[in-house]
Write a protein that holds these residues in place. Structure first.
Motif, PDB file in Angstrom:
ATOM      1  N   ASN A 191      -9.187  34.847   4.638  1.00  0.00           N
ATOM      2  CA  ASN A 191      -8.431  34.582   3.406  1.00  0.00           C
ATOM      3  C   ASN A 191      -6.912  34.511   3.619  1.00  0.00           C
ATOM      4  O   ASN A 191      -6.152  35.229   2.967  1.00  0.00           O
ATOM      5  N   PRO A 192      -6.456  33.661   4.516  1.00  0.00           N
ATOM      6  CA  PRO A 192      -5.006  33.598   4.771  1.00  0.00           C
ATOM      7  C   PRO A 192      -4.219  32.986   3.610  1.00  0.00           C
ATOM      8  O   PRO A 192      -3.014  33.204   3.498  1.00  0.00           O
ATOM      9  N   GLY A 193      -4.899  32.222   2.761  1.00  0.00           N
ATOM     10  CA  GLY A 193      -4.254  31.722   1.546  1.00  0.00           C
ATOM     11  C   GLY A 193      -3.066  30.815   1.784  1.00  0.00           C
ATOM     12  O   GLY A 193      -2.179  30.729   0.937  1.00  0.00           O
ATOM     13  N   ALA A 194      -3.002  30.143   2.926  1.00  0.00           N
ATOM     14  CA  ALA A 194      -1.892  29.239   3.258  1.00  0.00           C
ATOM     15  C   ALA A 194      -0.538  29.922   3.086  1.00  0.00           C
ATOM     16  O   ALA A 194       0.458  29.303   2.726  1.00  0.00           O
ATOM     17  N   GLU A 195      -0.490  31.218   3.379  1.00  0.00           N
ATOM     18  CA  GLU A 195       0.782  31.956   3.288  1.00  0.00           C
ATOM     19  C   GLU A 195       1.708  31.558   4.439  1.00  0.00           C
ATOM     20  O   GLU A 195       1.257  31.155   5.511  1.00  0.00           O
ATOM     21  N   HIS A 196       3.013  31.733   4.208  1.00  0.00           N
ATOM     22  CA  HIS A 196       4.002  31.414   5.242  1.00  0.00           C
ATOM     23  C   HIS A 196       4.115  32.541   6.285  1.00  0.00           C
ATOM     24  O   HIS A 196       3.763  33.676   6.015  1.00  0.00           O
ATOM     25  N   TYR A 197       4.670  32.181   7.426  1.00  0.00           N
ATOM     26  CA  TYR A 197       5.055  33.133   8.500  1.00  0.00           C
ATOM     27  C   TYR A 197       3.873  33.914   9.085  1.00  0.00           C
ATOM     28  O   TYR A 197       4.058  35.016   9.596  1.00  0.00           O
ATOM     29  N   LEU A 198       2.672  33.367   9.009  1.00  0.00           N
ATOM     30  CA  LEU A 198       1.526  34.106   9.551  1.00  0.00           C
ATOM     31  C   LEU A 198       1.646  34.219  11.073  1.00  0.00           C
ATOM     32  O   LEU A 198       1.989  33.254  11.753  1.00  0.00           O
ATOM     33  N   VAL A 199       1.341  35.369  11.584  1.00  0.00           N
ATOM     34  CA  VAL A 199       1.386  35.677  13.022  1.00  0.00           C
ATOM     35  C   VAL A 199       2.762  35.355  13.608  1.00  0.00           C
ATOM     36  O   VAL A 199       2.894  34.768  14.681  1.00  0.00           O
ATOM     37  N   ALA A 200       3.792  35.759  12.925  1.00  0.00           N
ATOM     38  CA  ALA A 200       5.158  35.549  13.439  1.00  0.00           C
ATOM     39  C   ALA A 200       5.463  36.584  14.514  1.00  0.00           C
ATOM     40  O   ALA A 200       5.158  37.763  14.372  1.00  0.00           O
ATOM     41  N   GLY A 201       6.042  36.116  15.608  1.00  0.00           N
ATOM     42  CA  GLY A 201       6.564  37.023  16.624  1.00  0.00           C
ATOM     43  C   GLY A 201       5.529  37.792  17.426  1.00  0.00           C
ATOM     44  O   GLY A 201       5.822  38.867  17.944  1.00  0.00           O
ATOM     45  N   LEU A 202       4.336  37.234  17.582  1.00  0.00           N
ATOM     46  CA  LEU A 202       3.311  37.928  18.383  1.00  0.00           C
ATOM     47  C   LEU A 202       3.681  37.840  19.864  1.00  0.00           C
ATOM     48  O   LEU A 202       3.910  36.752  20.387  1.00  0.00           O
ATOM     49  N   VAL A 203       3.716  38.983  20.564  1.00  0.00           N
ATOM     50  CA  VAL A 203       4.104  38.985  21.981  1.00  0.00           C
ATOM     51  C   VAL A 203       3.017  39.574  22.882  1.00  0.00           C
ATOM     52  O   VAL A 203       3.266  39.849  24.044  1.00  0.00           O
ATOM     53  N   ASP A 204       1.831  39.794  22.329  1.00  0.00           N
ATOM     54  CA  ASP A 204       0.727  40.322  23.146  1.00  0.00           C
ATOM     55  C   ASP A 204      -0.276  39.213  23.440  1.00  0.00           C
ATOM     56  O   ASP A 204      -0.446  38.295  22.644  1.00  0.00           O
ATOM     57  N   ASP A 205      -0.945  39.344  24.589  1.00  0.00           N
ATOM     58  CA  ASP A 205      -1.898  38.314  25.009  1.00  0.00           C
ATOM     59  C   ASP A 205      -3.215  38.518  24.260  1.00  0.00           C
ATOM     60  O   ASP A 205      -4.188  39.028  24.811  1.00  0.00           O
ATOM     61  N   THR A 206      -3.220  38.133  23.020  1.00  0.00           N
ATOM     62  CA  THR A 206      -4.359  38.371  22.128  1.00  0.00           C
ATOM     63  C   THR A 206      -4.792  37.059  21.494  1.00  0.00           C
ATOM     64  O   THR A 206      -3.961  36.176  21.294  1.00  0.00           O
ATOM     65  N   SER A 207      -6.082  36.948  21.173  1.00  0.00           N
ATOM     66  CA  SER A 207      -6.569  35.759  20.453  1.00  0.00           C
ATOM     67  C   SER A 207      -6.553  36.029  18.959  1.00  0.00           C
ATOM     68  O   SER A 207      -7.106  37.047  18.510  1.00  0.00           O
ATOM     69  N   ILE A 208      -5.944  35.120  18.219  1.00  0.00           N
ATOM     70  CA  ILE A 208      -5.923  35.244  16.763  1.00  0.00           C
ATOM     71  C   ILE A 208      -6.661  34.042  16.188  1.00  0.00           C
ATOM     72  O   ILE A 208      -6.360  32.900  16.549  1.00  0.00           O
ATOM     73  N   VAL A 209      -7.599  34.294  15.301  1.00  0.00           N
ATOM     74  CA  VAL A 209      -8.283  33.185  14.622  1.00  0.00           C
ATOM     75  C   VAL A 209      -7.975  33.286  13.135  1.00  0.00           C
ATOM     76  O   VAL A 209      -8.276  34.307  12.502  1.00  0.00           O
ATOM     77  N   ILE A 210      -7.354  32.250  12.591  1.00  0.00           N
ATOM     78  CA  ILE A 210      -7.049  32.229  11.154  1.00  0.00           C
ATOM     79  C   ILE A 210      -8.115  31.381  10.476  1.00  0.00           C
ATOM     80  O   ILE A 210      -8.216  30.178  10.711  1.00  0.00           O
ATOM     81  N   GLU A 211      -8.913  32.022   9.645  1.00  0.00           N
ATOM     82  CA  GLU A 211     -10.027  31.318   8.987  1.00  0.00           C
ATOM     83  C   GLU A 211      -9.553  30.691   7.673  1.00  0.00           C
ATOM     84  O   GLU A 211      -9.791  31.220   6.596  1.00  0.00           O
ATOM     85  N   GLY A 212      -8.863  29.569   7.769  1.00  0.00           N
ATOM     86  CA  GLY A 212      -8.311  28.893   6.591  1.00  0.00           C
ATOM     87  C   GLY A 212      -6.970  28.303   6.958  1.00  0.00           C
ATOM     88  O   GLY A 212      -6.588  28.274   8.138  1.00  0.00           O
TER      89      GLY A 212
END
Lengths: 307, 225
Positions: B35-56
């Protein structure tokens, strides 16, 4: 910044436009906290010669209200009326009148406006409902029971003021009286405003404010009144207007968007068999339509949907 | 199975969500955002080697300043996806707005469908791949890196490009200042095939012969040779 949105229900029937537009604009609240407004078409059901005036009275003076009513009654008997209050608690007087000709509306508005500095005619409408005020989308929608309004199409705005005052009158949409029921919402600045305004004033069109959005709505109505289609009028505006802009215009038949040639203001759209929707951001479209296929409005591009 | 966690973003502000992501990125290999809701600035400034999946869909500046991590957006992205990222990967499985890959220093931004205008503006390095069309002034003030556009390019492509290269499979409406078109080499074709296959873009072998390559005419177009 400002947020703009518009929707057309393709079947031309009445839908819950007040609710849909409230949700679309609320999703754009972050683009402008100063004021918000709606122009909702198709649900008013007035006879051909009937109009509604929305008049703001800064204080709740009975004497001033009586003067306003007397002024209106000299031109047309008031058929019905009601008093409401704005979000800042000033008085909003709404009355239904009858005019033989549309071109009697603007002179009447000017006459009422000239009664007192504390009297401002917000608009005169026939085929659409103009609701605008300062404050948040949800507060305005609650105050005017906007969610209950039905309609065929509409436009709306959340305002981040960069020029002119933050008050009810300067909230968008803006309306023109060159043609009946043409309104407009705008995100941006028209930098050759005076040049465009000068040409329109030489043709006799009357400006009430120094706001560039008023200039845009007069410009579009002037083009349509001289034979251009809505799409052609929008295309002409892209050629003739300077500055960063993205705006949506509504007529009794539909809506259209135009974007400046450098594409400096956003605009996206999506449509399916039922709905044509435009907005500043996808988050707004997502309130009314599946957004898996969102189209970008490209620089200098116009899009129109008429019922 | 990867060590993963799900976050429901529906009641979180972008700031709250990003704080959670940064906290979880140190503990989990994969973070799924619902439910990311098309919000701004999602996952800003991530510095870790991680997988992020945004469902939307995501709004403006998705993955801005990303370093090392990878982000998959199963929806669309608004303006400036991947803005100023330094390394890592962002894959948008939809369309994107203006300025995709704006100012990136490194890493890869992939958008499966079309994008708006000024894609890859002022990018300094890295790779931007667009599966559809890219609009007006794509690559404006580009200072490095490469772009691969599988659709058509809008007007004034590579306006005032200083360094870098743009490969285009479709038509180029017009070139901007200091931009020229040259023939692609066999090494270019090999490089394109390698990276496009890596991101599952299926092209026929003869398609690789059809690419156009845009580069700067001069590295010093304003102050002399």
């Amino acid at each position: 910044m400002c947020g703009i949105a518009g929707i057309v229900y393709k079947d031309g029937k009445l839908h819950n436009i007040g609710n849909d537009m409230t949700n679309m604009l609320n999703a754009l609240q972050h683009r402008g906290p100063d004021s918000a407004g709606f122009a909702l078409y198709g649900g008013l059901g007035l006879k051909d010669d009937e109009y509604i005036l929305n008049i703001q009275l800064e204080n709740n003076s009975k004497k001033l209200l009586r003067t306003v009513k007397d002024e209106i009654n000299m031109v047309s008997p008031i058929e019905s009326d009601k008093l409401m209050f704005t979000t800042e608690n000033s008085c909003l007087y709404q009355c239904k009148i009858q005019l033989d000709e549309f071109n009697m509306l603007k002179p009447l508005i000017q006459d009422v406006d000239s009664i007192d500095d504390k009297v401002v005619v917000i608009n005169g409408e026939h085929g659409f409902q103009m609701i605008k005020d300062v404050g948040s989308v949800l507060d305005i929608a609650d105050n005017y029971d906007t969610r209950s309004i039905k309609g065929t199409h509409g436009i709306g705005h959340t305002r981040f003021s960069t020029e002119s005052g933050v008050d009810l009158y300067h909230a968008h949409p803006f309306q023109t009286y060159i043609l009946r029921d043409v309104s407009l919402v705008h995100n941006g600045q028209i930098t050759n405003y005076w040049k465009v305004r000068d040409a329109l004033e030489r043709k006799g069109h009357i400006f009430e404010t120094n706001n560039d959005t008023e200039c845009l709505v007069h410009y579009i109505a002037d083009k349509i009144s001289t034979g251009y289609s809505l799409e052609e009028a929008l295309e002409q505006s892209v050629e003739n207007m300077d500055g960063p802009f993205s705006y949506i215009v509504a007529t009794p038949n539909g809506i259209g968007i135009a974007k400046d040639k450098l594409g400096l203001r956003p605009g996206v759209m999506a449509e399916n068999d039922e709905i044509f929707a435009i907005a500043s951001e996808e988050v707004s479209l997502g309130q009314v339509i599946d957004t898996s296929e969102v189209e970008q409005i490209y620089p200098g591009e116009v899009r129109v949907f008429e019922i | 199975m990867a060590n993963e966690i799900e976050i429901d973003a529906s009641s979180l502000t972008p700031r709250e969500l990003n704080s959670k992501i940064k906290e979880y990125a140190k503990k989990f290999d994969k973070i799924i955002i619902k439910n990311p809701g098309a919000e701004h600035y999602l996952v800003a400034g991530l510095v870790d080697d991680t997988s992020i999946v945004i469902e939307g869909s995501a709004g403006y500046f998705a993955g801005t300043m990303l370093d090392k991590g990878n982000i998959t957006i199963n929806g669309n992205a608004g303006w400036f996806v991947g803005d100023n990222m330094t390394s890592g990967e962002i894959v948008v499985n939809g369309s994107a707005g203006d300025g995709a890959g704006q100012g990136i220093y490194g890493g890869t931004v992939v958008v499966r469908k079309g994008v708006g205008s000024r894609t890859g503006e002022i990018m300094k390095g890295g790779t931007v791949i667009i599966g559809g069309d890219s609009g007006f002034m794509t690559g404006i003030f580009m200072m490095g890196g490469r772009m691969i556009i599988l659709g058509n390019l809008g007007a004034d492509a590579a306006e005032s490009i200083i360094r870098g290269e743009i490969f285009v499979l479709g038509d180029v409406q017009s070139l901007g200042k200091n931009a020229i078109i040259i023939d692609i080499t066999d090494d270019d074709k090999k490089e394109l095939k390698e990276i496009l296959e890596h991101y599952d873009f299926e092209l026929d072998d003869e398609d690789y012969d059809k690419f156009t390559k845009i580069i700067p005419e001069s590295a010093r177009p304003i102050y002399g040779k």
